[in-house]
Motif scaffolding. Structure first.
Motif, PDB file in Angstrom:
ATOM      1  N   ASP A  63      -8.703  -4.450  18.756  1.00 47.63           N
ATOM      2  CA  ASP A  63      -7.842  -5.135  19.715  1.00 47.63           C
ATOM      3  C   ASP A  63      -7.284  -6.442  19.156  1.00 47.63           C
ATOM      4  OD1 ASP A  63      -8.253  -3.179  21.649  1.00 47.63           O
ATOM      5  OD2 ASP A  63     -10.081  -4.158  22.381  1.00 47.63           O
ATOM      6  N   GLY A  64      -7.555  -6.719  17.891  1.00 50.13           N
ATOM      7  CA  GLY A  64      -7.094  -7.952  17.269  1.00 50.13           C
ATOM      8  C   GLY A  64      -5.621  -7.884  16.898  1.00 50.13           C
ATOM      9  N   PRO A  65      -4.998  -9.035  16.669  1.00 49.18           N
ATOM     10  CA  PRO A  65      -3.554  -9.086  16.376  1.00 49.18           C
ATOM     11  C   PRO A  65      -3.167  -8.382  15.087  1.00 49.18           C
ATOM     12  CG  PRO A  65      -4.574 -11.239  16.051  1.00 49.18           C
ATOM     13  CD  PRO A  65      -5.595 -10.376  16.730  1.00 49.18           C
ATOM     14  N   VAL A  66      -4.026  -8.446  14.058  1.00 46.98           N
ATOM     15  CA  VAL A  66      -3.694  -7.810  12.777  1.00 46.98           C
ATOM     16  C   VAL A  66      -3.648  -6.297  12.943  1.00 46.98           C
ATOM     17  CG1 VAL A  66      -4.429  -7.405  10.405  1.00 46.98           C
ATOM     18  CG2 VAL A  66      -4.625  -9.697  11.392  1.00 46.98           C
ATOM     19  N   PHE A  67      -4.678  -5.745  13.580  1.00 47.11           N
ATOM     20  CA  PHE A  67      -4.730  -4.294  13.798  1.00 47.11           C
ATOM     21  C   PHE A  67      -3.569  -3.835  14.672  1.00 47.11           C
ATOM     22  CE2 PHE A  67      -5.961  -0.463  16.047  1.00 47.11           C
ATOM     23  CZ  PHE A  67      -6.437   0.344  15.021  1.00 47.11           C
ATOM     24  N   GLN A  68      -3.270  -4.593  15.730  1.00 47.78           N
ATOM     25  CA  GLN A  68      -2.180  -4.228  16.628  1.00 47.78           C
ATOM     26  C   GLN A  68      -0.835  -4.256  15.904  1.00 47.78           C
ATOM     27  OE1 GLN A  68      -2.370  -3.128  19.819  1.00 47.78           O
ATOM     28  NE2 GLN A  68      -4.590  -3.131  19.560  1.00 47.78           N
ATOM     29  N   PHE A  69      -0.645  -5.257  15.055  1.00 53.39           N
ATOM     30  CA  PHE A  69       0.600  -5.357  14.285  1.00 53.39           C
ATOM     31  C   PHE A  69       0.746  -4.178  13.336  1.00 53.39           C
ATOM     32  CE2 PHE A  69       2.724  -6.734  10.354  1.00 53.39           C
ATOM     33  CZ  PHE A  69       3.974  -7.056  10.858  1.00 53.39           C
ATOM     34  N   LEU A  70      -0.320  -3.870  12.595  1.00 58.59           N
ATOM     35  CA  LEU A  70      -0.276  -2.756  11.646  1.00 58.59           C
ATOM     36  C   LEU A  70      -0.079  -1.428  12.372  1.00 58.59           C
ATOM     37  CD1 LEU A  70      -3.102  -3.794   9.148  1.00 58.59           C
ATOM     38  CD2 LEU A  70      -0.625  -3.951   8.825  1.00 58.59           C
ATOM     39  N   SER A  71      -0.689  -1.318  13.551  1.00 56.82           N
ATOM     40  CA  SER A  71      -0.529  -0.100  14.351  1.00 56.82           C
ATOM     41  C   SER A  71       0.922   0.098  14.775  1.00 56.82           C
ATOM     42  CB  SER A  71      -1.431  -0.169  15.584  1.00 56.82           C
ATOM     43  OG  SER A  71      -1.273   0.976  16.400  1.00 56.82           O
ATOM     44  N   LYS A  72       1.580  -0.990  15.183  1.00 60.05           N
ATOM     45  CA  LYS A  72       2.992  -0.897  15.575  1.00 60.05           C
ATOM     46  C   LYS A  72       3.869  -0.533  14.384  1.00 60.05           C
ATOM     47  CE  LYS A  72       2.944  -3.986  19.602  1.00 60.05           C
ATOM     48  NZ  LYS A  72       3.242  -2.904  20.558  1.00 60.05           N
ATOM     49  N   ILE A  73       3.561  -1.094  13.220  1.00 60.62           N
ATOM     50  CA  ILE A  73       4.330  -0.768  12.018  1.00 60.62           C
ATOM     51  C   ILE A  73       4.206   0.722  11.706  1.00 60.62           C
ATOM     52  CG2 ILE A  73       4.493  -1.095   9.526  1.00 60.62           C
ATOM     53  CD1 ILE A  73       5.628  -3.396  11.114  1.00 60.62           C
ATOM     54  N   CYS A  74       2.996   1.244  11.795  1.00 62.20           N
ATOM     55  CA  CYS A  74       2.786   2.675  11.542  1.00 62.20           C
ATOM     56  C   CYS A  74       3.553   3.528  12.547  1.00 62.20           C
ATOM     57  CB  CYS A  74       1.300   3.012  11.610  1.00 62.20           C
ATOM     58  SG  CYS A  74       0.325   2.371  10.233  1.00 62.20           S
ATOM     59  N   ASP A  75       3.539   3.125  13.805  1.00 61.62           N
ATOM     60  CA  ASP A  75       4.267   3.867  14.841  1.00 61.62           C
ATOM     61  C   ASP A  75       5.766   3.857  14.560  1.00 61.62           C
ATOM     62  OD1 ASP A  75       1.949   4.477  16.169  1.00 61.62           O
ATOM     63  OD2 ASP A  75       2.149   2.903  17.686  1.00 61.62           O
ATOM     64  N   ILE A  76       6.279   2.708  14.146  1.00 58.33           N
ATOM     65  CA  ILE A  76       7.708   2.595  13.845  1.00 58.33           C
ATOM     66  C   ILE A  76       8.095   3.510  12.683  1.00 58.33           C
ATOM     67  CG2 ILE A  76       9.428   1.018  12.851  1.00 58.33           C
ATOM     68  CD1 ILE A  76       8.285  -1.162  14.673  1.00 58.33           C
ATOM     69  N   VAL A  77       7.236   3.576  11.675  1.00 56.14           N
ATOM     70  CA  VAL A  77       7.498   4.453  10.524  1.00 56.14           C
ATOM     71  C   VAL A  77       7.487   5.923  10.953  1.00 56.14           C
ATOM     72  CG1 VAL A  77       6.575   5.284   8.325  1.00 56.14           C
ATOM     73  CG2 VAL A  77       6.645   2.827   8.802  1.00 56.14           C
ATOM     74  N   ILE A  78       6.503   6.308  11.762  1.00 58.40           N
ATOM     75  CA  ILE A  78       6.421   7.695  12.230  1.00 58.40           C
ATOM     76  C   ILE A  78       7.649   8.056  13.067  1.00 58.40           C
ATOM     77  CG2 ILE A  78       5.134   9.294  13.715  1.00 58.40           C
ATOM     78  CD1 ILE A  78       2.592   7.753  12.907  1.00 58.40           C
ATOM     79  N   ILE A  79       8.026   7.162  13.984  1.00 62.24           N
ATOM     80  CA  ILE A  79       9.206   7.407  14.827  1.00 62.24           C
ATOM     81  C   ILE A  79      10.444   7.581  13.949  1.00 62.24           C
ATOM     82  CG2 ILE A  79      10.759   6.388  16.541  1.00 62.24           C
ATOM     83  CD1 ILE A  79       8.274   4.952  17.694  1.00 62.24           C
ATOM     84  N   ASN A  80      10.583   6.733  12.939  1.00 69.30           N
ATOM     85  CA  ASN A  80      11.764   6.794  12.087  1.00 69.30           C
ATOM     86  C   ASN A  80      11.835   8.108  11.317  1.00 69.30           C
ATOM     87  OD1 ASN A  80      13.927   4.635  11.171  1.00 69.30           O
ATOM     88  ND2 ASN A  80      13.441   5.856   9.373  1.00 69.30           N
ATOM     89  N   LEU A  81      10.697   8.542  10.786  1.00 67.55           N
ATOM     90  CA  LEU A  81      10.667   9.800  10.033  1.00 67.55           C
ATOM     91  C   LEU A  81      11.011  10.978  10.939  1.00 67.55           C
ATOM     92  CD1 LEU A  81       7.500   9.231   7.806  1.00 67.55           C
ATOM     93  CD2 LEU A  81       9.902   9.108   7.118  1.00 67.55           C
ATOM     94  N   LEU A  82      10.464  10.986  12.151  1.00 66.52           N
ATOM     95  CA  LEU A  82      10.785  12.049  13.104  1.00 66.52           C
ATOM     96  C   LEU A  82      12.263  12.016  13.472  1.00 66.52           C
ATOM     97  CD1 LEU A  82       7.660  11.838  15.468  1.00 66.52           C
ATOM     98  CD2 LEU A  82       8.184  13.646  13.810  1.00 66.52           C
ATOM     99  N   PHE A  83      12.798  10.813  13.645  1.00 73.28           N
ATOM    100  CA  PHE A  83      14.215  10.658  13.980  1.00 73.28           C
ATOM    101  C   PHE A  83      15.108  11.229  12.884  1.00 73.28           C
ATOM    102  CE2 PHE A  83      18.004   7.963  13.285  1.00 73.28           C
ATOM    103  CZ  PHE A  83      18.731   8.325  14.416  1.00 73.28           C
TER     104      PHE A  83
END
Length: 209
Positions: free
Chosen positions: A7-27
């Motif tokens: 639940d820390g800021p570093v993990f949350q930030f990295l998690s969002k980056i990973c989600d953005i990459v996955i969304i982009n690849l699917l797009f």
């Protein structure tokens, strides 16, 4: 609090980056048939809105839900909008230079119409994944928001048109940065657009309540 906890800021930030990459690849993959580009844009916006509103759920599952649920409206809007934009671009490139004295006025008018179409479209693809409504109402609301929320519209245009602007102004540099756009660029612009419109949607929903 440990910055590296789940639940820390570093993990949350990295998690969002990973989600953005996955969304982009699917797009990018879902855009390949071309006629699915509209549905892919909607699915991308649906996914980034889900991230911003913390709706949870697997990011791939969310993407394909947005793709399926909004396929019809997205496609019905995208194909005519694409044809209109192609017509405007053709006129701007090939017909305006041949129009003599009126070329400057014609060029400015067509360029302005292209900007408006991008703004309308950016709002439409955000609205139709946020609200259940008829396509005509989405278009009407997009027009009203374009002029009624002008500062947000300018930001939305910047995020939506940035890839095209960079390609036209700096084609070589854009091609060199192609890996960025293939990996995360489009979904990052969608995320920023969704973030920009969050206060607008919250204001509209509060007014309805």
């Amino acid at each position: 609090m440990n910055f590296f906890d789940n639940d820390g800021p570093v993990f949350q930030f990295l998690s969002k980056i990973c989600d953005i990459v996955i969304i982009n690849l699917l797009f990018v993959i879902c855009c390949l048939p071309v006629f699915t580009i509209g549905a892919s844009i909607s699915a991308m916006n649906y996914s980034t809105q889900s991230m911003i509103y913390d709706k949870g759920g697997g990011i791939a599952k969310t993407f394909f839900k947005g793709f399926k649920d909004n396929f019809k409206q997205s496609t019905l809007y995208f194909i005519p909008a694409l044809l209109i934009m192609a017509s405007l671009v053709y006129e701007y490139i090939f017909l305006v230079p041949q129009s003599g004295v009126s070329s400057q006025f014609s060029g400015v008018l067509i360029f302005f119409l292209m900007i408006l179409l991008v703004c309308f479209s950016a709002y439409v693809f955000q609205l139709l994944v946020r609200y259940r409504n008829g396509l005509k109402n989405h278009i009407k609301n997009a027009v009203l928001l374009t002029f009624g929320k002008l500062p947000r519209t300018i930001m939305l245009f910047a995020f939506s048109a940035l890839p095209l602007i960079l390609f036209l102004l700096f084609p070589i540099q854009f091609i060199k940065s192609g890996i960025f756009w293939l990996a995360a660029g489009f979904s990052l612009m969608s995320f920023l657009s969704s973030r920009t419109l969050k206060p607008v949607f919250e204001e509209l929903e509060n007014e309805e309540k």
